[in-house]
Write an enzyme that holds these catalytic residues in place. Structure first.
Site, PDB file in Angstrom:
ATOM      1  N   ASN A  12      -9.500  -0.425  10.269  1.00  0.00           N
ATOM      2  CA  ASN A  12      -8.171   0.117   9.711  1.00  0.00           C
ATOM      3  C   ASN A  12      -7.705   0.872  10.935  1.00  0.00           C
ATOM      4  OD1 ASN A  12      -8.201  -0.771   6.742  1.00  0.00           O
ATOM      5  ND2 ASN A  12     -10.346  -0.212   7.451  1.00  0.00           N
TER       6      ASN A  12
ATOM      7  N   GLU B 233       0.744  -1.052  -0.245  1.00  0.00           N
ATOM      8  CA  GLU B 233       0.106   0.042  -0.037  1.00  0.00           C
ATOM      9  C   GLU B 233       0.939   1.179   0.020  1.00  0.00           C
ATOM     10  OE1 GLU B 233      -3.408  -0.464   2.595  1.00  0.00           O
ATOM     11  OE2 GLU B 233      -2.616  -2.235   3.130  1.00  0.00           O
TER      12      GLU B 233
ATOM     13  N   TYR C 136      -9.690   4.256  -4.752  1.00  0.00           N
ATOM     14  CA  TYR C 136      -8.645   5.404  -4.776  1.00  0.00           C
ATOM     15  C   TYR C 136      -8.586   6.118  -6.116  1.00  0.00           C
ATOM     16  CZ  TYR C 136      -7.145   2.994  -0.731  1.00  0.00           C
ATOM     17  OH  TYR C 136      -7.044   2.525   0.562  1.00  0.00           O
TER      18      TYR C 136
ATOM     19  N   ARG D  38     -10.799   3.132  11.724  1.00  0.00           N
ATOM     20  CA  ARG D  38     -12.165   3.057  11.008  1.00  0.00           C
ATOM     21  C   ARG D  38     -12.405   1.694  11.042  1.00  0.00           C
ATOM     22  NH1 ARG D  38     -10.458   3.390   5.773  1.00  0.00           N
ATOM     23  NH2 ARG D  38     -11.662   1.453   5.032  1.00  0.00           N
TER      24      ARG D  38
ATOM     25  N   GLU E 241     -13.881  -5.434   9.396  1.00  0.00           N
ATOM     26  CA  GLU E 241     -12.510  -5.306   9.841  1.00  0.00           C
ATOM     27  C   GLU E 241     -12.074  -4.002  10.367  1.00  0.00           C
ATOM     28  OE1 GLU E 241      -9.699  -4.234   6.198  1.00  0.00           O
ATOM     29  OE2 GLU E 241     -11.189  -5.653   5.443  1.00  0.00           O
TER      30      GLU E 241
ATOM     31  N   ASP F 236     -15.070  -1.097   9.497  1.00  0.00           N
ATOM     32  CA  ASP F 236     -15.855  -1.630   8.228  1.00  0.00           C
ATOM     33  C   ASP F 236     -16.753  -2.532   8.681  1.00  0.00           C
ATOM     34  OD1 ASP F 236     -14.204   0.451   6.809  1.00  0.00           O
ATOM     35  OD2 ASP F 236     -13.055  -1.070   5.925  1.00  0.00           O
TER      36      ASP F 236
ATOM     37  N   SER G 237      -6.619  -2.270   1.937  1.00  0.00           N
ATOM     38  CA  SER G 237      -6.861  -1.591   0.299  1.00  0.00           C
ATOM     39  C   SER G 237      -7.465  -2.605  -0.584  1.00  0.00           C
ATOM     40  CB  SER G 237      -5.830  -0.749   0.102  1.00  0.00           C
ATOM     41  OG  SER G 237      -5.593   0.396   1.095  1.00  0.00           O
TER      42      SER G 237
ATOM     43  N   GLY H  69      -6.804   5.587   5.320  1.00  0.00           N
ATOM     44  CA  GLY H  69      -6.256   6.266   4.236  1.00  0.00           C
ATOM     45  C   GLY H  69      -6.591   7.837   4.495  1.00  0.00           C
TER      46      GLY H  69
END
Length: 320
Positions: free
Chosen positions: A281, A29, A225, A263, A279, A265, A159, A285
């Site tokens: 993060n 990433e 992205y 974050r 999951e 999800d 990602s 990002g």
């Protein structure tokens, strides 16, 4: 009702000292991290913070040894040279350098999707059914156990790197090739039919949820992205459902030993309305397409203030 966001704890940029914005690295990433890091760097500088870009962990060690770093804004992504697997956190703990995001335990655990799910299950938190496939294991058998449709993805990547959709038997061969290319432990997860949602956590506050509506069939790397046609609805839910998703996200974040910011999800199953955890993060990002800035903006927090609020959590403020 919007969550209550506390007043800023730090108002003088000098309180941060010299800040290394840790970005890039050697994970899969890297490019996303560089994009995020450059945004954070510009934002902090715009508010008077003495911030410098540092590319990767070896360069960070050199900068610390040279006495050029007082704290670190970690925006590395991924593992194996990324900054989300607990390695850089352990390094900074040993060197006594404050840093953003969760500590060693939360970072290491949540980098591993399978072990995170096992903790959630132990805590009675909902997550889609799944199977663990060790390196070189029988992926096709695991897919048969979970059932179709399913997602196949590396347990320790982010990602959407290395993810494959298996909606028919004809897709299994491709998924096997994807798994062989990565060579590590794989997660086979039930594909939940419904709405994809995410909740950013900032300190003790769950920010408004975001419902993600990609133009294509699923929210892949391109949609995250590159594409400009993905829709982001914020808040993603209403009233009691919005409160419930915020509470679940905070419970999942805390159960995984996380703190600072991150974050979570989730999916909302269309047939039942159930919320299911996917999951976490721990260094989300921060690009122009990223989700945490979108959620913060819903509360009137612009990008630069968001970066400041993340960074200020590394400063101990003496009580009156």
């Amino acid at each position: 009702m919007s969550p209550a966001v506390p007043a800023l704890r730090v108002t003088d940029p000098a309180a941060f000292g010299r800040v290394a914005v840790l970005m890039g690295g050697t994970s899969a990433e890297r490019e996303v991290s560089l994009d995020s890091g450059n945004g954070v760097l510009a934002a902090l500088r715009s508010r008077g913070v003495d911030a410098t870009a540092v590319d990767g962990i070896p360069a960070l060690v050199d900068a610390i040894r040279a006495g050029r770093v007082d704290r670190v804004f970690n925006i590395l992504h991924g593992n194996r040279g990324g900054g989300e697997d607990g390695v850089v956190q352990g390094l900074l703990e040993a060197l006594g350098v404050p840093y953003t995001g969760p500590g060693v335990l939360g970072s290491a655990l949540t980098m591993d999707k399978i072990r995170t799910k096992q903790v959630w299950i132990a805590e009675g938190l909902p997550t889609p059914r799944f199977a663990r496939v060790p390196a070189g294991g029988d992926l096709a058998a695991a897919i048969a156990t979970v059932g179709l449709p399913a997602f196949v993805k590396p347990s320790c990547e982010g990602s959407s790197v290395g993810a494959a959709r298996v909606v028919a038997e004809s897709d299994v061969a491709h998924a096997v090739e994807v798994a062989r290319a990565y060579g590590g432990e794989m997660l086979v997860e039930e594909m939940v039919v419904g709405d994809e949602l995410t909740v950013a956590v900032l300190g003790d506050v769950a920010l408004p949820s975001i419902r993600i509506v990609p133009a294509g069939e699923w929210y892949d790397y391109n949609a995250k992205y590159l594409a400009d046609d993905t829709q982001y609805l914020c808040p993603g839910l209403e009233d009691a459902e919005e409160r419930a998703i915020g509470e679940l996200a905070l419970a999942a974040f805390n159960a995984a030993g996380c703190s600072g910011w991150g974050r979570v999800d989730l999916m909302r199953e269309r047939a039942s309305g159930r919320l299911l955890l996917l999951e976490i993060n721990t260094a989300p990002g921060m690009t122009s397409h990223s989700l945490v800035p979108k959620a913060a903006a819903q509360l009137g927090i612009d990008y630069a203030e968001l970066c400041w609020r993340v960074l200020e959590q590394t400063v101990e403020v003496a009580s009156a």
